[in-house]
Design an enzyme around this catalytic site. Structure first.
Site, PDB file in Angstrom:
ATOM      1  N   LYS A   1       0.810  -1.227   0.000  1.00  0.00           N
ATOM      2  CA  LYS A   1       0.000   0.000   0.000  1.00  0.00           C
ATOM      3  C   LYS A   1       0.846   1.280   0.000  1.00  0.00           C
ATOM      4  O   LYS A   1       0.472   2.273  -0.600  1.00  0.00           O
ATOM      5  CB  LYS A   1      -0.937   0.022   1.215  1.00  0.00           C
TER       6      LYS A   1
ATOM      7  N   ASP B   1     -10.475   2.555   2.979  1.00  0.00           N
ATOM      8  CA  ASP B   1     -10.657   1.855   4.263  1.00  0.00           C
ATOM      9  C   ASP B   1     -11.517   2.653   5.244  1.00  0.00           C
ATOM     10  O   ASP B   1     -12.364   2.076   5.941  1.00  0.00           O
ATOM     11  CB  ASP B   1      -9.294   1.537   4.900  1.00  0.00           C
TER      12      ASP B   1
ATOM     13  N   GLY C   1      -2.111  -0.156  10.531  1.00  0.00           N
ATOM     14  CA  GLY C   1      -2.675   0.497   9.344  1.00  0.00           C
ATOM     15  C   GLY C   1      -4.186   0.632   9.422  1.00  0.00           C
ATOM     16  O   GLY C   1      -4.748   1.679   9.060  1.00  0.00           O
ATOM     17  N   ALA C   2      -4.859  -0.398   9.894  1.00  0.00           N
ATOM     18  CA  ALA C   2      -6.322  -0.351   9.979  1.00  0.00           C
ATOM     19  C   ALA C   2      -6.756   0.708  10.985  1.00  0.00           C
ATOM     20  O   ALA C   2      -7.697   1.468  10.732  1.00  0.00           O
ATOM     21  CB  ALA C   2      -6.858  -1.721  10.379  1.00  0.00           C
TER      22      ALA C   2
END
Ligand code: ATR
Length: 283
Positions: free
Chosen positions: A75, A111, A140-141
């Protein structure tokens, strides 16, 4: 005879790149929608080692590929390869959705959208200003979720992470309303929380359960676990048992896929129970 989608020379090609890629659920989601809407297109998994990812992605227009989802660990490299990015990708310095437009690479990060959409679908009355949010995890989330909550106007976002430096880094980057708290004090932060979110891998199949005492959590609070395998994590089971609303992680996975599908294949796809069942069958 009807020709199934993806079997003509006019098929639109999109896919997902990551390393490894074989665990990705995205092909199952997008190919389901392609079949459902009778679209002549294919969605292919690309096993793309990170060291060559930037160069490979720059080749998408030359290959005539319409776009691609990007997953771990590509990413950040994808972000560097873009000609233009949306505000979410800009903020997160990470791209999960690439669209080829007029030979240029346009990068988005969906996201936060996926998280907020799944939250609104599960809790139509949810308001960001309902009270403090407690976020467990700082990967990251978590970054995408915190960005989404901040954008919606959450008054206070408490982040507890095993490695405190990562929570502090999110505060330094995003500023107010982020407040790092100690991992050991995660249960004490629940007293006035309107929303509790697990973004760690704890509770996932093969991982230990998340250890948190929910005694202080108000009965009106919503508990959201981004883990989707299993769907009913020990955290969600405990939340439901004491009367809290509980949201599983499958919705975020499905909703984050929508913007890419719409851009590549021209239809805004619907997330329904049939799609959930179709993806659950392989979880
Ligand atoms: P993602 O990008 O999916 O969010 P990640 O960056 O690997 O994945 O983040 C995983 C999160 O789970 C991190 O917050 C991690 O905590 P650390 O930053 O301390 O590594 C958290 N996590 C994983 N295993 C954990 C464990 N056994 N106890 C507590 N937290 C854990």
């Amino acid at each position: 005879m009807t020709i199934p989608g993806g079997f003509t020379g006019a098929a639109v090609v999109a896919g997902v790149c990551g390393w490894p890629i074989k665990h990705s659920r995205s092909p199952r989601i997008h190919n389901y929608w392609l079949r459902q809407y009778g679209i002549d297109g294919v969605y292919v998994p690309f096993a793309m080692p990170p060291e060559g990812a930037k160069d490979a992605i720059r080749m998408l227009p030359a290959l005539g590929i319409r776009g691609m989802n990007v997953t771990v660990p590509n990413k950040e490299e994808a972000y560097k390869a873009m000609d233009e990015v949306d505000r979410w990708a800009q903020r997160l310095k990470a791209v999960n959705t690439i669209v080829v437009r007029d030979g240029l690479l346009y990068g988005a990060n969906t996201d936060a959208f996926g998280f907020l959409e799944s939250l609104r679908k599960a809790q139509p009355g949810w308001r960001a200003d309902a009270g403090p949010v407690v976020v467990l995890g700082a990967g990251g989330a978590a970054r995408a979720i915190v960005a989404g909550l901040q954008d919606e106007g959450a008054p206070e976002i408490r982040i507890a992470n095993r490695t405190p430096e990562r929570a502090a880094a999110i505060r330094d980057e995003f500023g107010k309303p982020v407040r790092p708290i100690l991992w050991e004090q995660r249960a004490d932060a629940l007293g006035d929380a309107a929303l509790l979110i697990n973004t760690t891998s704890l509770g996932m199949e093969g991982q230990p359960a998340l250890d948190i005492d929910l005694a202080e959590l108000p009965a009106t609070s919503v508990v959201y676990d981004i883990v989707y395998a299993p769907l009913e994590t020990p955290l969600l089971v405990a939340a439901r048992a004491r009367g809290n609303s509980a949201i599983d992680g499958l919705g975020m996975l499905l909703h984050q896929a929508r913007p890419g599908f719409r851009e590549w294949f021209g239809t805004d796809p619907v997330v329904d129970q049939e799609l959930r069942n179709h993806v659950l069958a392989v979880l």
